[in-house]
Design a protein around this motif. Structure first.
Motif, mmCIF file in Angstrom:
data_model
loop_
_atom_site.group_PDB
_atom_site.id
_atom_site.type_symbol
_atom_site.label_atom_id
_atom_site.label_comp_id
_atom_site.label_asym_id
_atom_site.label_seq_id
_atom_site.Cartn_x
_atom_site.Cartn_y
_atom_site.Cartn_z
ATOM 1 N N MET A 121 4.519 8.256 -21.008
ATOM 2 C CA MET A 121 3.304 8.915 -20.886
ATOM 3 C C MET A 121 2.360 8.335 -20.118
ATOM 4 N N LEU A 122 2.208 7.050 -20.448
ATOM 5 C CA LEU A 122 0.940 6.253 -19.633
ATOM 6 C C LEU A 122 1.399 6.191 -18.136
ATOM 7 N N GLU A 123 2.627 5.752 -17.911
ATOM 8 C CA GLU A 123 3.139 6.064 -16.584
ATOM 9 C C GLU A 123 2.768 6.845 -15.537
ATOM 10 N N ASN A 124 3.073 8.171 -16.378
ATOM 11 C CA ASN A 124 2.768 9.671 -15.590
ATOM 12 C C ASN A 124 1.333 9.592 -15.340
ATOM 13 N N ASN A 125 0.381 9.130 -16.266
ATOM 14 C CA ASN A 125 -0.934 9.207 -15.939
ATOM 15 C C ASN A 125 -1.416 8.079 -14.947
ATOM 16 N N LEU A 126 -0.799 7.038 -14.953
ATOM 17 C CA LEU A 126 -1.075 5.943 -14.019
ATOM 18 C C LEU A 126 -0.965 6.586 -12.470
ATOM 19 N N LYS A 127 0.161 7.043 -12.316
ATOM 20 C CA LYS A 127 0.429 7.717 -11.122
ATOM 21 C C LYS A 127 -0.538 8.704 -10.760
ATOM 22 N N ARG A 128 -0.915 9.583 -11.683
ATOM 23 C CA ARG A 128 -2.116 10.704 -11.344
ATOM 24 C C ARG A 128 -3.382 9.750 -10.909
ATOM 25 N N LEU A 129 -3.585 8.606 -11.520
ATOM 26 C CA LEU A 129 -4.878 7.918 -10.914
ATOM 27 C C LEU A 129 -4.647 7.279 -9.661
ATOM 28 N N GLY A 130 -3.389 7.197 -9.121
ATOM 29 C CA GLY A 130 -3.204 6.949 -7.695
ATOM 30 C C GLY A 130 -2.467 5.269 -7.785
ATOM 31 N N MET A 131 -2.253 4.942 -9.001
ATOM 32 C CA MET A 131 -1.740 3.820 -8.786
ATOM 33 C C MET A 131 -0.446 3.596 -8.655
ATOM 34 N N TYR A 132 0.378 2.423 -8.107
ATOM 35 C CA TYR A 132 1.822 2.837 -7.747
ATOM 36 C C TYR A 132 2.479 1.305 -8.206
ATOM 37 N N ILE A 133 3.805 1.185 -8.406
ATOM 38 C CA ILE A 133 4.690 -0.052 -8.680
ATOM 39 C C ILE A 133 4.578 -1.021 -7.799
ATOM 40 N N PHE A 134 4.223 -2.149 -8.334
ATOM 41 C CA PHE A 134 4.367 -3.535 -7.578
ATOM 42 C C PHE A 134 5.768 -3.898 -7.293
ATOM 43 N N ASN A 135 5.843 -4.208 -6.297
ATOM 44 C CA ASN A 135 7.456 -4.512 -5.995
ATOM 45 C C ASN A 135 7.684 -5.626 -6.368
ATOM 46 N N ASN A 136 8.707 -5.790 -7.551
ATOM 47 C CA ASN A 136 9.034 -6.933 -8.428
ATOM 48 C C ASN A 136 10.741 -7.282 -8.453
ATOM 49 N N LYS A 137 11.279 -8.153 -8.992
ATOM 50 C CA LYS A 137 12.620 -8.514 -9.241
ATOM 51 C C LYS A 137 12.756 -8.364 -10.596
ATOM 52 N N LYS A 138 11.725 -8.316 -11.496
ATOM 53 C CA LYS A 138 12.180 -8.601 -12.881
ATOM 54 C C LYS A 138 11.352 -7.081 -13.703
ATOM 55 N N SER A 139 12.205 -5.940 -13.449
ATOM 56 C CA SER A 139 11.930 -4.773 -13.897
ATOM 57 C C SER A 139 12.521 -4.269 -14.930
ATOM 58 N N VAL A 140 12.178 -3.298 -15.806
ATOM 59 C CA VAL A 140 12.804 -2.869 -17.026
ATOM 60 C C VAL A 140 13.951 -1.655 -16.486
#
Length: 140
Positions: A121-140
């Motif tokens: 739920m929080l990820e979906n809301n962050l996307k609506r804020l215009g936030m984007y994923i940081f490119n990293n190697k250690k992801s879920v």
């Protein structure tokens, strides 16, 4: 180019953890999803890369958790109108539950910057804020 901005760092713990977190003392977190809100005024890429690094000197509260967590993902924004305190308030409004009082907020008036959350739920809301994923190697 040095970027500045704010971010939300997602952490997932597969089992309960108990660790010492600097001046906060012993902290226990139940297995599950958490997020930490932060900012970087001089080096967003460097700050986030540091969080994902296993080789670092423990300095901030969040360092104690990132040293234990193998499953992390970060969302970022360079929007100067979105402060880390705004993000903390946003997380609470979206159902975030303060996880450790005083965590990561020694330089502001927030209750905490670490929350137990419903990640999807929080990820979906962050996307609506215009936030984007940081490119990293250690992801879920």
């Amino acid at each position: 180019m040095i970027r500045k901005g704010t971010y939300v760092l997602f952490l997932h713990f597969h089992s309960d953890i108990k660790t010492r977190v600097g001046s906060l003392g012993s902290v226990k977190l139940l297995a599950g999803d958490y997020c930490y809100v932060g900012s970087a005024k001089c080096g967003l890429d460097q700050r986030l890369s540091r969080h994902f690094s296993c080789k670092k000197t423990v300095h901030w509260h969040i360092d104690y958790l990132t040293m234990l967590c193998k499953n992390m993902l970060a969302y970022e924004t360079e929007d100067p109108k979105i402060t880390e305190c705004d993000l903390a308030e946003f997380v609470i409004k979206k159902g975030g539950i303060p996880a450790v009082i005083g965590f990561g907020c020694s330089d502001c008036n927030c209750q905490t910057h670490l929350f137990s959350i419903n990640r999807e739920m929080l990820e979906n809301n962050l996307k609506r804020l215009g936030m984007y994923i940081f490119n990293n190697k250690k992801s879920v």
